[in-house]
Structures are given as structure tokens and as C-alpha cells.
Design a protein around this motif. Structure first.
Motif, PDB file in Angstrom:
ATOM      1  N   LYS A 132     -37.113 -10.409-116.360  1.00 25.29           N
ATOM      2  CA  LYS A 132     -36.353  -9.270-115.854  1.00 25.29           C
ATOM      3  C   LYS A 132     -37.083  -7.989-116.206  1.00 25.29           C
ATOM      4  O   LYS A 132     -37.556  -7.817-117.323  1.00 25.29           O
TER       5      LYS A 132
ATOM      6  N   GLY B 218     -37.495  -4.386-117.365  1.00 23.36           N
ATOM      7  CA  GLY B 218     -36.702  -3.608-118.323  1.00 23.36           C
ATOM      8  C   GLY B 218     -36.382  -2.206-117.876  1.00 23.36           C
ATOM      9  O   GLY B 218     -35.528  -1.541-118.483  1.00 23.36           O
TER      10      GLY B 218
ATOM     11  N   VAL C 178     -40.934  -9.575-123.847  1.00 18.20           N
ATOM     12  CA  VAL C 178     -40.281  -9.979-125.091  1.00 18.20           C
ATOM     13  C   VAL C 178     -39.132 -10.917-124.742  1.00 18.20           C
ATOM     14  O   VAL C 178     -38.378 -10.666-123.791  1.00 18.20           O
ATOM     15  N   ARG C 179     -39.001 -12.000-125.518  1.00 16.23           N
ATOM     16  CA  ARG C 179     -37.900 -12.924-125.295  1.00 16.23           C
ATOM     17  C   ARG C 179     -36.708 -12.504-126.133  1.00 16.23           C
ATOM     18  O   ARG C 179     -36.807 -12.386-127.357  1.00 16.23           O
ATOM     19  N   GLN C 180     -35.575 -12.289-125.491  1.00 11.94           N
ATOM     20  CA  GLN C 180     -34.377 -11.859-126.189  1.00 11.94           C
ATOM     21  C   GLN C 180     -33.682 -13.052-126.846  1.00 11.94           C
ATOM     22  O   GLN C 180     -34.061 -14.208-126.647  1.00 11.94           O
ATOM     23  N   GLU C 181     -32.634 -12.773-127.626  1.00 10.60           N
ATOM     24  CA  GLU C 181     -31.944 -13.829-128.369  1.00 10.60           C
ATOM     25  C   GLU C 181     -31.354 -14.885-127.449  1.00 10.60           C
ATOM     26  O   GLU C 181     -31.250 -16.053-127.822  1.00 10.60           O
ATOM     27  N   ASP C 182     -30.937 -14.478-126.232  1.00  8.49           N
ATOM     28  CA  ASP C 182     -30.370 -15.450-125.293  1.00  8.49           C
ATOM     29  C   ASP C 182     -31.433 -16.218-124.526  1.00  8.49           C
ATOM     30  O   ASP C 182     -31.120 -17.018-123.640  1.00  8.49           O
TER      31      ASP C 182
ATOM     32  N   GLN D  80     -33.716 -14.934-122.509  1.00 11.30           N
ATOM     33  CA  GLN D  80     -34.171 -14.214-121.326  1.00 11.30           C
ATOM     34  C   GLN D  80     -35.428 -13.400-121.646  1.00 11.30           C
ATOM     35  O   GLN D  80     -35.497 -12.713-122.659  1.00 11.30           O
ATOM     36  N   LEU D  81     -36.422 -13.495-120.751  1.00 11.91           N
ATOM     37  CA  LEU D  81     -37.616 -12.669-120.877  1.00 11.91           C
ATOM     38  C   LEU D  81     -37.362 -11.312-120.228  1.00 11.91           C
ATOM     39  O   LEU D  81     -36.916 -11.236-119.074  1.00 11.91           O
ATOM     40  N   VAL D  82     -37.648 -10.266-120.974  1.00  7.34           N
ATOM     41  CA  VAL D  82     -37.562  -8.911-120.436  1.00  7.34           C
ATOM     42  C   VAL D  82     -38.948  -8.285-120.561  1.00  7.34           C
ATOM     43  O   VAL D  82     -39.591  -8.383-121.612  1.00  7.34           O
TER      44      VAL D  82
ATOM     45  N   LYS E  31     -41.479  -4.854-119.882  1.00  4.77           N
ATOM     46  CA  LYS E  31     -41.627  -3.423-119.617  1.00  4.77           C
ATOM     47  C   LYS E  31     -43.105  -3.127-119.442  1.00  4.77           C
ATOM     48  O   LYS E  31     -43.967  -3.858-119.948  1.00  4.77           O
TER      49      LYS E  31
ATOM     50  N   ASP F  17     -43.548 -13.124-127.838  1.00  2.28           N
ATOM     51  CA  ASP F  17     -42.679 -13.384-128.987  1.00  2.28           C
ATOM     52  C   ASP F  17     -41.309 -13.849-128.533  1.00  2.28           C
ATOM     53  O   ASP F  17     -40.808 -13.425-127.507  1.00  2.28           O
TER      54      ASP F  17
END
Length: 408
Positions: A332, A334, A352-356, A358-360, A362, A408
Motif C-alpha cells: 500500500k 503510504g 515497511v511491514r506493519q504489525e498486521d 501489511q506492507l506500506v 513510501k 523489515d
């Protein structure tokens, strides 16, 4: 003037000119970075026998009911020694990590779970599960099973697996010989000297050499050609033995961009010039005799990105690699990105991979093709195709991870 072609057309035209390089046999120790041209089959099981995963004591389970239990110490088995006795009722055998377990062993008790209160007697204070700390024969690979597939690029772990499978020499590609020529009167090569007026330091030469070495090629250069035909001709004549020639700069439409004309005078067959992409629009590709020639733009990000998208896959194809480009990954965006239609954009990004999970992703900031730091701080390229217009934050985009980076 030739119309610009699409990214897909550029890749197709390059692929049409590629042929596999010959193969050779090399020691496994010299194969790093090469592409395997045979399938490696395990000559023995890995590991070849049941062995201990810990320094400890080989035991029978019924002798540990209950614990603490007092066992007779019947012997020692160092690693590399064939056991001469088995585990007998009421007894245990001291064993080292990697040593072959003796007959009758049902578990290994780590030494930390035991105490020796007097010579020849071992107290076991914790009871392991049946089979604990025993590494079974063939647990990693069974004898006769494929270990590494043909077409795999050889990384350090692959070297280790090939050696473990019992091979000392393997068949690999011949590494492509690549010559790098950087052009421009503005280049100053004295790294330890003060920068003269109107001069810049050469980033393309060292950067491209590093990318060639990273993919497993052999490299000569960077050679330097000034913005005059004689200097460029001299550099070309020094590069005739190469499989691939990379020229950085001099391929656009400026008065001093001489590469296209000098190549044409020497019999260059142009496959395309100019691609509908940013960065790297004025990219040139063709053949000079049997030599593949890539003319990359002089701006350092343009040169580096064109290498990633076109030259690196070509070199891997010459070497017989099964996978020549990194897979696309969805992420996604950012934040919104300004991007007009009609041009494929390779945007330097940080994913960056979020806790859920999902890759975000920027951007790494301003994307001008002279801003080399935008690539240094990136871990991926965001691919925005021609029909993509001003994607908004939260929109799904495709990215590819840079060969030297991780997410990460």
C-alpha cells in the motif's frame, strides 16, 4: 528520430539478443555468485547417521523413571568416533555434539541437566522426551534427493549445501566479462584531491562495477572516455574482448553526446534508443559484433536503475539463471505520488511491514535522477506503469525488493 518504446518492448528486444554462455567446471570454493548448470543430488543422507544435538549423555527412557535418576557411566563417544558399545540398562554414555549415537539410545540428556557426584556415576535431574536431542539420519536431505536445482545462483548457503552433498567440483556458467566505460569531460577521478571548479566526482563507474560484481560478473574498468570521438574510440578498442559493454553517459541528445554516432561508425546494430520510463529515458541497446552494448544515461540514479531493470536480468540470463528478476510484491502506498500518464516510473521506495503484516511503502523523498541518496536509502523500487496517474495514499502498488536490501 526513433519513437520511444515501452518498458515491456525494451525487455523483449534485449531478451531476443541473449544467448547462454558456455559452461565450465570449477571448485565449489570458487563458485560463489555463479549459476549452477547441473542439479546437485545428495550422495549420502544429510546427516548420514543419527547423531547427538547436544553435549550430554545417551540414555534409555525406562532408566529415567523417576527422576532424579542415578546412572552408571559406561563410556565416552567423541565426535567422529564409531560407538563401540550400546546403552545398557542402568547405564549411560557420555556423547559430544555431532557424535553418532550408540545402539539403544532413546534420548540424549543435555549435560546441563545432570551432575556427576562421584566418579562413574551420573545424576539426571530432568527427564527429556523420547527422541530428544537426537538428529536423525536424512533429517535434512535424503540420499539421492535433489539438493540444489540447475539454474540456481550460488550463494554462501548454497556453497555449504553443495559441499555437504559430497561435491568438490561443479558445472557452472562462464561468468560474463563486462567492461564499463564512463564518459564526460566533467568527471574528476582524484578522490583525495580538492574538487576543481565545474567538475564532479564519478559515482557511475564504481557503482556499476559494484552491481556487476554483485550479480557474479567479471568486470574491467571503469574506463574513462572524454567527450571527443578519439577518446571514446580508444576506450571501445580496449573493450573488444568483453561479452557485454556498458557505457554511461553520452547517449542523450546534447551536442557532446557522441556515443550513438561513434558506435554507428563502428558497425553498431541498434535495437532501440529511448524508453518511455523515468528515470533512464534515453537508454540505448544493441550489438557491436557479438558484443551486447548498453548505453545508460549519465545521471547516476538513471544508470543504476537501468542496470537493475535491464542489465542485471540480461547478465543472469547469459549465466543460465532460472530467475532473472525479483518477483513483484504488493504494497500500500503510504502517501500520494505525483505521476502523469504515458511514462513508466521506477520510484525509489522504503517498504515497511506493519504489525498486521501489511506492507506500506513510501518514497525516499525527491526523485530527481541526480539524487543518488534516494537509491541509497531505498529498499525497493515502486513500479508505476504508464496508465497509472497520480496514485493516492492507500492505493495498492507493485514493488520489487532491491537485490542488496531487505524489508523489515
Amino acid at each position: 528520430m526513433q519513437d520511444k518504446i515501452t518498458v515491456v518492448e525494451a525487455l523483449r528486444k534485449i531478451n531476443a539478443e541473449l544467448r547462454l554462455l558456455p559452461t565450465e567446471r570449477v571448485p565449489v570454493s570458487a563458485a560463489l555468485g555463479r549459476v549452477l548448470r547441473e542439479t546437485i543430488i545428495a550422495r549420502e543422507s544429510i546427516p548420514p547417521f543419527d547423531n547427538s544435538g547436544m553435549d550430554g549423555f545417551a540414555v534409555r527412557m525406562e532408566d529415567l523413571a523417576p527422576v532424579p535418576a542415578r546412572l552408571r557411566l559406561d563410556g565416552d563417544i567423541p565426535a567422529g568416533t564409531e560407538p563401540q558399545i550400546g546403552v545398557k540398562p542402568g547405564g549411560c554414555i557420555r556423547i559430544m555434539t555431532g557424535a553418532k549415537v550408540p545402539p539403544g539410545t532413546e534420548a540424549v540428556v543435555p549435560v546441563e541437566w545432570t551432575s556427576e557426584v562421584e566418579p562413574g556415576l551420573v545424576y539426571v535431574n530432568r527427564c527429556p522426551k523420547r527422541g530428544a536431542y537426537i538428529r536423525l539420519a536424512g533429517q535434512d536431505v535424503k540420499e539421492g534427493s535433489p539438493v540444489v536445482s540447475r539454474g540456481s545462483q550460488i550463494t554462501p548457503p548454497v556453497v555449504g549445501m553443495i559441499a555437504a552433498a559430497g561435491y568438490q567440483e561443479i558445472e557452472v556458467n562462464c561468468a560474463p566479462h563486462v567492461v564499463v566505460i564512463v564518459t564526460g569531460d566533467e568527471l574528476h577521478l582524484g578522490a583525495d584531491e580538492l574538487l576543481p571548479p565545474a567538475k564532479i566526482r564519478d559515482a557511475n563507474g564504481p557503482g556499476l562495477v559494484a552491481q556487476i560484481l554483485d550479480v557474479g560478473g567479471l568486470v574491467t574498468g571503469p574506463l574513462v572516455a572524454q567527450d571527443n570521438p578519439d577518446s571514446l574510440i580508444q576506450a571501445l578498442e580496449s573493450s573488444q574482448s568483453a561479452d557485454v559493454l556498458i557505457i554511461s553517459g553520452g547517449v542523450s541528445v546534447g551536442t557532446h553526446d557522441l556515443v550513438k554516432d561513434v558506435l554507428a561508425e563502428r558497425g553498431f546494430r541498434r535495437c532501440f534508443w529511448r524508453v518511455r520510463q523515468r528515470p533512464g529515458g534515453p537508454m540505448l541497446f544493441g550489438k557491436l559484433g557479438s558484443q551486447l552494448v548498453f548505453g545508460l544515461p549519465g545521471n547516476p540514479v538513471s544508470a543504476a536503475v537501468c542496470f537493475l531493470e535491464y542489465v542485471r536480468p540480461a547478465l543472469l540470463t547469459l549465466m543460465g539463471a532460472a530467475q532473472t528478476k525479483p518477483p513483484f510484491v504488493c504494497a500500500k502506498l503510504g502517501h500520494p505520488v505525483q505521476k502523469p500518464a504515458g511514462m513508466h516510473h521506477f520510484v525509489r521506495g522504503k517498504a515497511v511491514r506493519q504489525e498486521d503484516g501489511q506492507l506500506v511503502v513510501k518514497t525516499t523523498g525527491p526523485q530527481a535522477s541526480n539524487l543518488y541518496s534516494s537509491l541509497q536509502h531505498a529498499n525497493c523500487l515502486i513500479h508505476l506503469p504508464e496508465n497509472c496517474v497520480n496514485p493516492s495514499g492507500g492505493e495498492e502498488v507493485k514493488i520489487t525488493v532491491l537485490p542488496w536490501a531487505t524489508i523489515d
